[in-house]
Design an enzyme around this catalytic site. Structure first.
Site, PDB file in Angstrom:
ATOM      1  N   ILE A 190      45.873  41.948  46.854  1.00 54.95           N
ATOM      2  CA  ILE A 190      47.456  42.385  46.620  1.00 54.95           C
ATOM      3  C   ILE A 190      47.605  43.151  45.377  1.00 54.95           C
ATOM      4  CG2 ILE A 190      48.128  40.543  48.151  1.00 54.95           C
ATOM      5  CD1 ILE A 190      48.856  38.742  45.747  1.00 54.95           C
ATOM      6  N   ASN A 214      48.684  38.859  37.780  1.00 56.17           N
ATOM      7  CA  ASN A 214      48.213  38.798  39.075  1.00 56.17           C
ATOM      8  C   ASN A 214      46.812  38.455  39.344  1.00 56.17           C
ATOM      9  OD1 ASN A 214      48.379  39.946  42.125  1.00 56.17           O
ATOM     10  ND2 ASN A 214      46.539  40.955  41.072  1.00 56.17           N
ATOM     11  N   LYS A 269      34.833  50.205  39.653  1.00 59.01           N
ATOM     12  CA  LYS A 269      35.308  49.690  40.717  1.00 59.01           C
ATOM     13  C   LYS A 269      36.960  49.965  40.900  1.00 59.01           C
ATOM     14  CE  LYS A 269      36.161  45.186  43.007  1.00 59.01           C
ATOM     15  NZ  LYS A 269      36.149  43.417  43.120  1.00 59.01           N
ATOM     16  N   ASP A 294      38.625  41.856  30.046  1.00 57.73           N
ATOM     17  CA  ASP A 294      38.283  40.744  30.642  1.00 57.73           C
ATOM     18  C   ASP A 294      39.047  39.483  30.108  1.00 57.73           C
ATOM     19  OD1 ASP A 294      36.851  38.398  31.638  1.00 57.73           O
ATOM     20  OD2 ASP A 294      34.819  39.407  30.630  1.00 57.73           O
ATOM     21  N   TYR A 340      41.813  24.335  41.020  1.00 57.90           N
ATOM     22  CA  TYR A 340      42.549  25.400  41.219  1.00 57.90           C
ATOM     23  C   TYR A 340      43.941  25.015  41.387  1.00 57.90           C
ATOM     24  CZ  TYR A 340      44.536  29.246  44.166  1.00 57.90           C
ATOM     25  OH  TYR A 340      45.269  30.082  44.609  1.00 57.90           O
ATOM     26  N   SER A 383      51.365  32.258  40.905  1.00 59.05           N
ATOM     27  CA  SER A 383      51.204  30.744  41.044  1.00 59.05           C
ATOM     28  C   SER A 383      50.625  30.803  42.576  1.00 59.05           C
ATOM     29  CB  SER A 383      52.379  29.692  40.841  1.00 59.05           C
ATOM     30  OG  SER A 383      51.965  28.512  40.961  1.00 59.05           O
ATOM     31  N   LYS A 422      47.232  26.467  39.084  1.00 64.23           N
ATOM     32  CA  LYS A 422      48.220  27.347  39.706  1.00 64.23           C
ATOM     33  C   LYS A 422      49.652  26.628  39.188  1.00 64.23           C
ATOM     34  CE  LYS A 422      46.699  30.150  40.347  1.00 64.23           C
ATOM     35  NZ  LYS A 422      47.052  31.851  40.444  1.00 64.23           N
TER      36      LYS A 422
END
Length: 326
Positions: A40, A109, A64, A82, A190, A163, A194
């Site tokens: 996204i 993001n 990339k 990084d 995780y 988040s 978030k």
């Protein structure tokens, strides 16, 4: 406490970037989108650049990034960074500030999800380190430029932190954020990361609002992207996301968004006129999400109160400052 009151935006789960950006002119604005060359993130860059913004994409893999952004129309530049390396983050911020006299939009993001235990920085658990602390250090380093831009007449400076509904898996592990004791749980790790992203937006808004800027956190929705790269098909079948044949399950197909739709809430939070006088709130499906009912915490379009609590936001800010200073 955040009010989390809906704006009745008129947008929703299936809104596309062109819907939320209709009539938005970002000419002369400068944006940074971390992770802007994957999933996204590419669509977020495409939307902002298409609306006239100059977009800088920090990249760990320049080759990339160049390939993935090759079809994006507009003013897009790639710079090296990084998030797992604070010296790299600060070098990026220094170079950016030397080349630009403004920063209107910072979109945090980039992210990783449910990866095996690994450590970055000063021994940080990787998900907390990359998803939260790297972005925290980046925002700190860019704060003077954000504040300067926010003070300009007519400016609309915003910081958007991605988040996830995964924040409902865990509050901040205040006594052991880096999993130095006990058995590591990649999903709780995780969830903590978030929650940290949502609390970061609350803390950032407190600081930025003094100068006229705003910050928000966003759950982009369920989307099949490279974010799932650490999960094998067997685990995704167990989660109900995939069938045995590797295709999206019927349930996931109804719930998941397309990659373009996955960028819409970020773009809405970054540009919606309805949010000019708001801030610190958690957004989902292109609107402000409601506070979760403690009796029914798993409901979609809600945020757990602990993820938007101003006292927790200040506690996390102070803890993060210590961690990135070490």
């Amino acid at each position: 406490m955040s009010t989390q009151q809906s704006t009745n935006s008129g947008f929703g789960h299936g809104s596309e970037p062109q819907d939320v950006l209709e009539g938005i002119d970002l000419t002369g604005k400068v944006a940074i989108v971390t992770g802007g060359y994957s999933g996204i993130g590419v669509e977020t860059v495409r939307g902002l650049a298409g609306a006239g913004a100059k977009v800088i994409v920090p990249a760990r893999n320049r080759e990339k990034a160049t390939a993935n952004l090759s079809d994006v129309v507009g003013d897009v530049a790639i710079m090296d960074m990084d998030l797992a390396d604070l010296s790299s983050v600060r070098a990026f911020a220094d170079q950016f500030a030397s080349e630009h006299d403004r920063l209107d939009l910072l979109i945090n993001n980039a992210g990783i999800m449910a990866c095996p235990l690994s450590r970055v920085g000063a021994g940080w658990e990787q998900q907390f380190g990359v998803n939260h602390l790297g972005h925290f250090a980046l925002a700190q380093a860019l704060m003077p430029l954000l504040e300067k831009t926010a003070k300009e007449p007519g400016s609309d400076v915003r910081v958007v932190a991605l988040s996830s509904t995964g924040h409902k898996l865990s509050d901040i592990r205040w006594d052991d954020p880096n999993w130095e004791s006990g058995e590591y749980d990649k999903w709780q790790a995780y969830g903590q990361a978030k929650t940290a992203d949502a609390l970061f937006a609350v803390g950032m808004n407190t600081r930025l609002a003094q100068h006229g800027g705003r910050a928000f956190s966003v759950h982009p929705g369920g989307i099949a992207t490279p974010l799932q790269r650490h999960l094998d098909n067997e685990e995704m079948v167990a989660l109900g996301w995939m069938n045995e044949d590797g295709e999206l399950s019927e349930q996931a197909a109804k719930m998941f968004k397309s990659v373009t739709q996955g960028a819409s809430t970020t773009l809405w939070a970054a540009t919606a006129p309805a949010l000019r006088d708001r801030g610190g709130e958690y957004c989902e499906d292109c609107d402000i999400a409601a506070l979760a009912d403690p009796e029914n915490p798993s409901r979609y379009n809600t945020v757990q109160p602990y993820a938007v609590d101003p006292d927790s936001a200040e506690r996390l800010w102070a803890m993060s400052e210590e961690m990135v200073a070490s």
